[in-house]
Enzyme design. Structure first.
Site, PDB file in Angstrom:
ATOM      1  N   HIS A   1       0.761  -1.032  -0.138  1.00  0.00           N
ATOM      2  CA  HIS A   1      -0.051   0.070   0.007  1.00  0.00           C
ATOM      3  C   HIS A   1       0.639   1.290  -0.192  1.00  0.00           C
ATOM      4  O   HIS A   1       0.803   2.068  -0.909  1.00  0.00           O
ATOM      5  CB  HIS A   1      -0.784   0.093   1.054  1.00  0.00           C
ATOM      6  CG  HIS A   1      -1.777   1.254   1.330  1.00  0.00           C
ATOM      7  ND1 HIS A   1      -3.142   1.302   1.204  1.00  0.00           N
ATOM      8  CD2 HIS A   1      -1.336   2.397   1.936  1.00  0.00           C
ATOM      9  CE1 HIS A   1      -3.487   2.480   1.134  1.00  0.00           C
ATOM     10  NE2 HIS A   1      -2.557   3.333   1.676  1.00  0.00           N
ATOM     11  N   GLU A   2       1.968   1.143   0.888  1.00  0.00           N
ATOM     12  CA  GLU A   2       2.444   2.479   1.007  1.00  0.00           C
ATOM     13  C   GLU A   2       3.505   2.689  -0.342  1.00  0.00           C
ATOM     14  O   GLU A   2       3.686   3.738  -0.859  1.00  0.00           O
ATOM     15  CB  GLU A   2       3.587   2.336   2.197  1.00  0.00           C
ATOM     16  CG  GLU A   2       2.776   2.458   3.478  1.00  0.00           C
ATOM     17  CD  GLU A   2       1.887   3.428   4.000  1.00  0.00           C
ATOM     18  OE1 GLU A   2       2.269   4.636   3.138  1.00  0.00           O
ATOM     19  OE2 GLU A   2       0.790   3.362   4.257  1.00  0.00           O
TER      20      GLU A   2
ATOM     21  N   HIS B   1       2.000   4.255  -3.187  1.00  0.00           N
ATOM     22  CA  HIS B   1       1.794   5.942  -3.265  1.00  0.00           C
ATOM     23  C   HIS B   1       2.901   6.539  -4.085  1.00  0.00           C
ATOM     24  O   HIS B   1       2.674   7.493  -4.769  1.00  0.00           O
ATOM     25  CB  HIS B   1       1.949   6.222  -1.740  1.00  0.00           C
ATOM     26  CG  HIS B   1       1.006   6.520  -0.960  1.00  0.00           C
ATOM     27  ND1 HIS B   1      -0.465   7.087  -1.305  1.00  0.00           N
ATOM     28  CD2 HIS B   1       0.538   5.924   0.309  1.00  0.00           C
ATOM     29  CE1 HIS B   1      -1.508   6.847  -0.439  1.00  0.00           C
ATOM     30  NE2 HIS B   1      -0.668   6.116   0.692  1.00  0.00           N
TER      31      HIS B   1
END
Length: 634
Positions: A429-430, A433
């Site tokens: 998820h990170e 970004h």
């Protein structure tokens, strides 16, 4: 702040969603709400079906005219009165579509939120484009000639006071640097690096143009670009935050967390096509620790900004095998295993994304790009058990050529505490970004996912990619997945609903966004739609459970990886600060570019099911839903 959970208070206790405490730096959001200064979505996106303007008779195909020239010619045709510059980050994607980005200028200065992106097809014709150029009156240059504006130190002090930044500027001075009205500040304490300022124009919410100082301050937990009025030195018009909240014994790729399997030893797990120097070399130095071309992983118990001299495990035999048990306590007792797990997950994702098109020229994260395009010196700084917070994670994405920075925290919602590095979905998820920020608006512009709805999609892409990667061989359309369940010790996960194709289990639709004002909640709606797209494509093409896709002429042969590929390609096509409708159109356009449009029916049905059909309309206050599938596509 682009973290996993911030502002997404849907189910967990308030403490879980609080801004991570920091021992030295950080913005107190209880006093200053950065969301109040988010950039607005200004762009228009003209998709492939709407781009009906044929190239003029003087148009020459690719071989005679470069794609940059073709794109420039198009911008001049659409905006004949505008002055602009070509951003030096253009490239041709592996789907054959070229991406060229432009920045509007006025009186020799950038208009910082006025962008134009042109996507040029293999045939040399404009495929689609996004446009947020300013069309109003350009101010006279008299103010610049007379220097009728505040000095940069005044702008820095105004930024610090208004945003209540935890930095000391009493002794600040400015030094001129290369570029028109560009400065670096000295004598400032409390920042990771010396703050910078550039004089630029900025399109305000009322549609007028303001002369502003763009003040850059990296205070570790927040890496801010603040647009402060150059005349008053006090009024802030907008804020961008770059931060999004050998042998290796690891949980192998596809195992999301300790509940799904056991740790195993993997040998030389890198993909040599994506990581030509392996994971433990940068082409000039071979390392015997968790450092290489794609990332550098270490412990960071104090939560500070330094990392090169931080602890990381070392093995002269390159045998990175360290003990770990979920029942162990405290987390510091297994820091070696945590660092290696984080290093493994981030590198594996780097290699997968490379296969799917996020390579050097697209702005990926590599220290040495080995002559393949893009800017180097930007591996990802991977901090395990970062002491600047708990119960969260975040990722900072500056423009290409500057390292990304991931902070993984310990979660305190269970006994014993849990380390977020052991939940692959959080790491993915990170890292996503970084992917979405580098692709949207081009590698050189990290300002293009800062409107509320586009910021929400930034969170949704992270959840979608993490969920797609954790699919199991026996999964079906009826399989549901949660997010952050293990780390947060919460059976229902940290989102409002599980990701599901069932409208009973997850009823979210496009109009649900009308009642939402937090990026993580908005992102759950977007990821739900992408989950529908993926399963429609799996139903048509099947599901490849291998850790890498099988490609035929650059196209994944299965539905799961095809969905991921189209989502990634769509990021590069869409305009700066897109809304849901524009991002949907970009995914449809990505399918047209990659497959000739053979999946339009499946994609339209997925979006229409969740209210983003052909009649859907964006408005920041009242989005209109639609279940319509365009005639003729199915």
């Amino acid at each position: 702040m682009r973290g996993l959970l911030l502002a997404g208070a849907l189910a967990l206790p308030a403490s879980v969603f609080a801004h991570p405490a920091h021992q030295s730096y950080g913005l107190n959001r209880r006093t200053v709400d950065l969301n109040a200064f988010r950039l607005k979505s200004l762009a228009k996106y003209v998709n492939a079906t709407e781009t009906v303007i044929e190239a003029p008779s003087s148009f020459a195909p690719f071989k005679q005219q470069s794609y940059v020239e073709a794109a420039t010619q198009h911008v001049k045709m659409i905006a004949p009165d505008a002055t602009f510059r070509v951003v030096d980050d253009h490239y041709v994607g592996d789907n054959g579509v070229a991406h060229v980005h432009f920045r509007q200028t006025a009186n020799g200065l950038d208009i910082d939120n006025a962008d134009f992106n042109v996507n040029v097809g293999k045939d040399g014709k404009v495929f689609s484009y996004g446009n947020s150029f300013y069309t109003g009156q350009i101010p006279s240059s008299a103010a610049l000639t007379k220097r009728d504006f505040s000095d940069p130190v005044t702008a820095l002090k105004g930024t610090t006071n208004t945003l209540q930044l935890p930095i000391t500027v009493d002794s600040a001075s400015s030094e001129s640097t290369e570029g028109k009205e560009s400065y670096v500040f000295k004598g400032v304490s409390g920042t990771v690096s010396d703050p910078k300022a550039n004089l630029v124009y900025f399109v305000k919410d009322d549609g007028t143009l303001a002369l502003t100082w763009r003040v850059e301050t990296d205070i570790d937990s927040n890496w801010l670009l603040t647009y402060i009025d150059a005349k008053s030195g006090e009024q802030i018009h907008g804020v961008v935050d770059y931060v999004a909240e050998a042998d290796y014994q690891v949980y192998a790729w596809g195992i999301n967390d300790p509940t799904e399997g056991e740790r195993t030893v993997v040998k030389d797990p890198w993909d040599s096509a994506a990581s030509e120097f392996t994971w433990i070399s940068d082409g000039s130095t071979k390392y015997t620790t968790s450092r290489g071309n794609n990332g550098i992983a270490q412990s960071n118990p104090n939560g500070g900004s330094s990392y090169l001299n931080n602890y990381r495990p070392s093995s002269s035999s390159l045998s990175f095998k360290y003990p770990y048990s979920p029942s162990s306590s405290p987390p510091s007792s297994y820091i070696d295993a945590s660092i290696i797990q984080l290093f493994y997950t981030a590198n594996t994702y780097h290699d997968l994304l490379y296969t799917l098109g996020f390579n050097e020229k697209a702005g990926n994260f590599e220290y040495n790009t080995n002559g393949q395009g893009g800017r180097g010196n930007d591996y990802v700084i991977l901090n395990a058990q970062d002491g600047s917070g708990t119960n969260n994670a975040n990722f900072a994405t500056p423009p290409d050529g500057q390292p990304g920075r991931m902070r993984m925290y310990v979660w305190t919602e269970s006994t014993p505490y849990r380390d977020g590095s052991f939940e692959a979905g959080i790491v993915i998820h990170e890292y996503t970004h970084g992917l979405s920020t580098r692709l949207t608006g081009g590698p050189a512009n990290s300002n293009c996912l800062n409107a509320l709805e586009s910021g929400g999609m930034g969170e949704g892409w992270g959840d979608f990619m993490a969920t797609a990667i954790r699919l199991k061989p026996g999964d079906k359309r009826s399989t549901d997945y949660t997010m952050g369940e293990w780390a947060a010790n919460r059976p229902g996960g940290i989102r409002q609903y599980p990701y599901s194709t069932s409208m009973s289990t997850n009823p979210l639709t496009y109009t649900s966004v009308n009642s939402l004002n937090a990026v993580h909640a908005i992102g759950t709606v977007w990821a739900t739609m992408l989950y529908e797209v993926m399963w429609n494509l799996i139903d048509k093409h099947g599901k490849n459970d291998a850790p890498k896709p099988t490609l035929r002429d650059g196209v994944p042969t299965d539905g799961k990886y095809l969905a991921m590929k189209l989502v990634i390609d769509g990021m590069a096509l869409q305009p700066c600060n897109p809304n849901f409708v524009q991002a949907r159109d970009a995914i449809l356009d990505a399918d047209t570019a990659l497959t000739g449009g053979e999946n339009q029916c499946e994609i339209w049905k997925a979006f229409a099911k969740r209210g983003l059909g052909a009649g859907a309309q964006y408005s920041s206050r009242n989005r209109v839903g639609s279940t319509e599938v365009p005639s003729g596509v199915c």
